[in-house]
Design a protein around this motif. Structure first.
Motif, PDB file in Angstrom:
ATOM      1  N   THR A  33      13.966  12.582  -0.035  1.00  0.00           N
ATOM      2  CA  THR A  33      13.604  11.795   1.147  1.00  0.00           C
ATOM      3  C   THR A  33      12.183  12.188   1.534  1.00  0.00           C
ATOM      4  O   THR A  33      11.888  13.371   1.721  1.00  0.00           O
ATOM      5  CB  THR A  33      14.549  12.073   2.335  1.00  0.00           C
ATOM      6  N   THR A  34      11.309  11.202   1.624  1.00  0.00           N
ATOM      7  CA  THR A  34       9.907  11.447   1.972  1.00  0.00           C
ATOM      8  C   THR A  34       9.552  10.656   3.229  1.00  0.00           C
ATOM      9  O   THR A  34       9.867   9.468   3.336  1.00  0.00           O
ATOM     10  CB  THR A  34       8.970  11.018   0.818  1.00  0.00           C
ATOM     11  N   THR A  35       8.923  11.333   4.161  1.00  0.00           N
ATOM     12  CA  THR A  35       8.474  10.683   5.393  1.00  0.00           C
ATOM     13  C   THR A  35       6.966  10.490   5.342  1.00  0.00           C
ATOM     14  O   THR A  35       6.215  11.448   5.130  1.00  0.00           O
ATOM     15  CB  THR A  35       8.847  11.519   6.633  1.00  0.00           C
ATOM     16  N   TRP A  36       6.537   9.248   5.522  1.00  0.00           N
ATOM     17  CA  TRP A  36       5.120   8.896   5.476  1.00  0.00           C
ATOM     18  C   TRP A  36       4.628   8.482   6.854  1.00  0.00           C
ATOM     19  O   TRP A  36       5.398   7.997   7.685  1.00  0.00           O
ATOM     20  CB  TRP A  36       4.894   7.713   4.536  1.00  0.00           C
ATOM     21  N   ILE A  37       3.322   8.672   7.076  1.00  0.00           N
ATOM     22  CA  ILE A  37       2.693   8.167   8.290  1.00  0.00           C
ATOM     23  C   ILE A  37       1.385   7.476   7.905  1.00  0.00           C
ATOM     24  O   ILE A  37       0.663   7.945   7.024  1.00  0.00           O
ATOM     25  CB  ILE A  37       2.433   9.294   9.315  1.00  0.00           C
ATOM     26  N   TRP A  42      -1.779   5.889   3.771  1.00  0.00           N
ATOM     27  CA  TRP A  42      -0.479   6.535   3.918  1.00  0.00           C
ATOM     28  C   TRP A  42      -0.574   8.007   3.538  1.00  0.00           C
ATOM     29  O   TRP A  42      -1.156   8.352   2.508  1.00  0.00           O
ATOM     30  CB  TRP A  42       0.562   5.856   3.035  1.00  0.00           C
ATOM     31  N   LYS A  43       0.010   8.862   4.370  1.00  0.00           N
ATOM     32  CA  LYS A  43       0.045  10.299   4.106  1.00  0.00           C
ATOM     33  C   LYS A  43       1.478  10.805   4.250  1.00  0.00           C
ATOM     34  O   LYS A  43       2.244  10.321   5.081  1.00  0.00           O
ATOM     35  CB  LYS A  43      -0.869  11.051   5.072  1.00  0.00           C
ATOM     36  N   ILE A  44       1.811  11.805   3.439  1.00  0.00           N
ATOM     37  CA  ILE A  44       3.153  12.391   3.482  1.00  0.00           C
ATOM     38  C   ILE A  44       3.171  13.514   4.514  1.00  0.00           C
ATOM     39  O   ILE A  44       2.352  14.432   4.458  1.00  0.00           O
ATOM     40  CB  ILE A  44       3.562  12.942   2.112  1.00  0.00           C
ATOM     41  N   VAL A  45       4.104  13.439   5.443  1.00  0.00           N
ATOM     42  CA  VAL A  45       4.223  14.489   6.457  1.00  0.00           C
ATOM     43  C   VAL A  45       5.425  15.388   6.212  1.00  0.00           C
ATOM     44  O   VAL A  45       5.469  16.528   6.679  1.00  0.00           O
ATOM     45  CB  VAL A  45       4.293  13.903   7.889  1.00  0.00           C
ATOM     46  N   ALA A  46       6.412  14.875   5.469  1.00  0.00           N
ATOM     47  CA  ALA A  46       7.597  15.701   5.213  1.00  0.00           C
ATOM     48  C   ALA A  46       8.308  15.246   3.944  1.00  0.00           C
ATOM     49  O   ALA A  46       8.326  14.063   3.620  1.00  0.00           O
ATOM     50  CB  ALA A  46       8.551  15.641   6.397  1.00  0.00           C
ATOM     51  N   LEU A  57      -5.832  14.743  -5.446  1.00  0.00           N
ATOM     52  CA  LEU A  57      -4.969  13.665  -4.961  1.00  0.00           C
ATOM     53  C   LEU A  57      -3.975  14.179  -3.935  1.00  0.00           C
ATOM     54  O   LEU A  57      -3.794  13.584  -2.870  1.00  0.00           O
ATOM     55  CB  LEU A  57      -4.228  13.024  -6.140  1.00  0.00           C
ATOM     56  N   PHE A  58      -3.311  15.303  -4.248  1.00  0.00           N
ATOM     57  CA  PHE A  58      -2.312  15.834  -3.327  1.00  0.00           C
ATOM     58  C   PHE A  58      -2.947  16.391  -2.050  1.00  0.00           C
ATOM     59  O   PHE A  58      -2.345  16.320  -0.978  1.00  0.00           O
ATOM     60  CB  PHE A  58      -1.470  16.902  -4.018  1.00  0.00           C
ATOM     61  N   SER A  59      -4.142  16.924  -2.150  1.00  0.00           N
ATOM     62  CA  SER A  59      -4.840  17.424  -0.960  1.00  0.00           C
ATOM     63  C   SER A  59      -5.100  16.289   0.017  1.00  0.00           C
ATOM     64  O   SER A  59      -5.077  16.478   1.235  1.00  0.00           O
ATOM     65  CB  SER A  59      -6.167  18.084  -1.361  1.00  0.00           C
ATOM     66  N   ASP A  60      -5.344  15.107  -0.540  1.00  0.00           N
ATOM     67  CA  ASP A  60      -5.599  13.938   0.299  1.00  0.00           C
ATOM     68  C   ASP A  60      -4.300  13.260   0.715  1.00  0.00           C
ATOM     69  O   ASP A  60      -4.186  12.736   1.819  1.00  0.00           O
ATOM     70  CB  ASP A  60      -6.485  12.950  -0.455  1.00  0.00           C
ATOM     71  N   LEU A  61      -3.300  13.294  -0.162  1.00  0.00           N
ATOM     72  CA  LEU A  61      -2.049  12.589   0.093  1.00  0.00           C
ATOM     73  C   LEU A  61      -1.170  13.304   1.121  1.00  0.00           C
ATOM     74  O   LEU A  61      -0.476  12.659   1.916  1.00  0.00           O
ATOM     75  CB  LEU A  61      -1.278  12.432  -1.220  1.00  0.00           C
ATOM     76  N   PHE A  62      -1.197  14.636   1.129  1.00  0.00           N
ATOM     77  CA  PHE A  62      -0.397  15.400   2.080  1.00  0.00           C
ATOM     78  C   PHE A  62      -1.142  15.514   3.415  1.00  0.00           C
ATOM     79  O   PHE A  62      -2.328  15.859   3.445  1.00  0.00           O
ATOM     80  CB  PHE A  62      -0.118  16.810   1.562  1.00  0.00           C
ATOM     81  N   ALA A  63      -0.451  15.246   4.504  1.00  0.00           N
ATOM     82  CA  ALA A  63      -1.035  15.454   5.829  1.00  0.00           C
ATOM     83  C   ALA A  63      -1.229  16.948   6.066  1.00  0.00           C
ATOM     84  O   ALA A  63      -0.565  17.781   5.440  1.00  0.00           O
ATOM     85  CB  ALA A  63      -0.123  14.859   6.906  1.00  0.00           C
ATOM     86  N   ASP A  64      -2.134  17.291   6.952  1.00  0.00           N
ATOM     87  CA  ASP A  64      -2.397  18.708   7.231  1.00  0.00           C
ATOM     88  C   ASP A  64      -1.156  19.420   7.774  1.00  0.00           C
ATOM     89  O   ASP A  64      -0.984  20.624   7.574  1.00  0.00           O
ATOM     90  CB  ASP A  64      -3.554  18.852   8.223  1.00  0.00           C
ATOM     91  N   SER A  96       0.829  -1.209   0.000  1.00  0.00           N
ATOM     92  CA  SER A  96       0.000   0.000   0.000  1.00  0.00           C
ATOM     93  C   SER A  96       0.860   1.254   0.000  1.00  0.00           C
ATOM     94  O   SER A  96       0.490   2.277  -0.594  1.00  0.00           O
ATOM     95  CB  SER A  96      -0.942  -0.001   1.215  1.00  0.00           C
ATOM     96  N   LEU A  97       2.029   1.189   0.629  1.00  0.00           N
ATOM     97  CA  LEU A  97       2.950   2.330   0.636  1.00  0.00           C
ATOM     98  C   LEU A  97       3.506   2.582  -0.770  1.00  0.00           C
ATOM     99  O   LEU A  97       3.549   3.733  -1.238  1.00  0.00           O
ATOM    100  CB  LEU A  97       4.091   2.080   1.620  1.00  0.00           C
ATOM    101  N   LYS A  98       3.901   1.531  -1.449  1.00  0.00           N
ATOM    102  CA  LYS A  98       4.426   1.670  -2.808  1.00  0.00           C
ATOM    103  C   LYS A  98       3.354   2.218  -3.755  1.00  0.00           C
ATOM    104  O   LYS A  98       3.648   3.030  -4.643  1.00  0.00           O
ATOM    105  CB  LYS A  98       4.945   0.325  -3.308  1.00  0.00           C
ATOM    106  N   ALA A  99       2.115   1.772  -3.548  1.00  0.00           N
ATOM    107  CA  ALA A  99       1.010   2.265  -4.385  1.00  0.00           C
ATOM    108  C   ALA A  99       0.793   3.754  -4.165  1.00  0.00           C
ATOM    109  O   ALA A  99       0.546   4.516  -5.113  1.00  0.00           O
ATOM    110  CB  ALA A  99      -0.262   1.489  -4.063  1.00  0.00           C
ATOM    111  N   ALA A 100       0.904   4.201  -2.909  1.00  0.00           N
ATOM    112  CA  ALA A 100       0.747   5.624  -2.594  1.00  0.00           C
ATOM    113  C   ALA A 100       1.867   6.441  -3.232  1.00  0.00           C
ATOM    114  O   ALA A 100       1.644   7.537  -3.754  1.00  0.00           O
ATOM    115  CB  ALA A 100       0.734   5.833  -1.087  1.00  0.00           C
TER     116      ALA A 100
END
Length: 283
Positions: free
Chosen positions: A259-263, A269-273, A183-190, A164-168
């Motif tokens: 470098t991408t940090t996911w949570i 999965w959402k990108i936080v940094a 997509l990016f509005s949903d993919l990026f964490a607030d 699921s992480l690779k798909a994201a």
């Protein structure tokens, strides 16, 4: 002879007392097991009224995220989820429930199993989770009340969570070319933050605005040499990117590292940094 009769009476009294206690204990255990089932049903139905009635005024819970909540904050969270749900609960049940009595208190331990589905997802996937819980109930004025709980999660299946992480990550690559704002509005964490090539820090809104700008037109965008490291509900992705296009009408060609940090949050999965660094030969 009188002593023998007295002993016999005492034995009968003790036996009757034990039988009565066992019967009461059995009734209480069944009542508690029924109550646990009702808790699961209330969660499925978003029945906040049930929790308002059955959580003790001094109720406390230690969550799987490490936070410590009381009755007021727990009910507030439930109301927020009811008004603006972050996921869809498909099923929830308790299993392997054990009940132990200590005076007028009961310690309940068991396994919880749930199936959830992420919201606002173009390709929603069912997620099966499980964990353990320990609850303490106390009988007050003839009614069993939930006084305290501790909940923990079992680590996700590594194969499923990595897929699921690779798909994201792949959806990010595709969204960059199509300028998919939703997509990016949903993919990026607030609380998303990105560090760019010149050390500039941008938040979620600024980053999306830059990506959607008509000043930037991507002709090609590729990523390779991807590596994923997963730490429970957090992951770090590193890789190499290359892109060509135009910026305000002028052509560019860029290659770099990222470098991408996911949570893993609310079933997705959402990108936080993000951090990107161009390689010396980029133009």
């Amino acid at each position: 002879m009188k002593n023998l009769k007295l002993i016999a009476v005492l034995i009968v009294t003790i036996i009757f007392s034990n039988c009565s206690e066992n019967k009461n204990s059995s009734n209480d255990e069944q009542e508690i097991r029924n109550l646990i089932s009702l808790y699961d049903e209330a969660a499925m139905k978003n029945d906040i009224g049930f929790y308002e009635t059955n959580l003790a005024p001094d109720y406390q819970i230690a969550t799987s995220e490490g936070s410590f909540e009381n009755k007021k904050s727990s009910l507030q969270f439930m109301k927020q989820e009811l008004e603006n749900p972050s996921y869809k609960l498909i099923s929830l049940k308790s299993d392997s429930v054990q009940v132990h009595f200590i005076g007028n208190a009961a310690v309940v331990s068991g396994k919880w199993l749930s199936t959830t589905q992420a919201l606002k997802d173009s390709n929603p996937v069912m997620h099966n989770d499980e964990g353990r819980y320990t609850s303490i109930l106390e009988k007050r004025d003839g009614k069993w009340m939930m006084v305290s709980e501790h909940v923990s999660d079992k680590p996700h299946n590594k194969t499923e969570i990595e897929a699921s992480l690779k798909a994201a990550s792949e959806s990010y690559d595709k969204g960059l070319m199509t300028k998919d704002k939703a997509l990016f509005s949903d993919l990026f964490a607030d609380d998303y933050a990105s560090t760019g090539r010149e050390g500039k820090l941008t938040n979620k809104e600024d980053e999306i605005n830059q990506m959607m700008s008509s000043d930037v037109v991507f002709l090609t965008s590729n990523t390779d040499d991807k590596n994923f490291r997963i730490y429970r509900n957090t992951a770090v992705e590193t890789g190499k990117f290359s892109s060509t296009g135009t910026y305000k009408g002028k052509p560019f060609s860029e290659t770099g590292r990222y470098t991408t940090t996911w949570i893993y949050r609310d079933g997705k999965w959402k990108i936080v940094a993000d951090h990107t660094s161009p390689m010396p030969d980029s133009k």
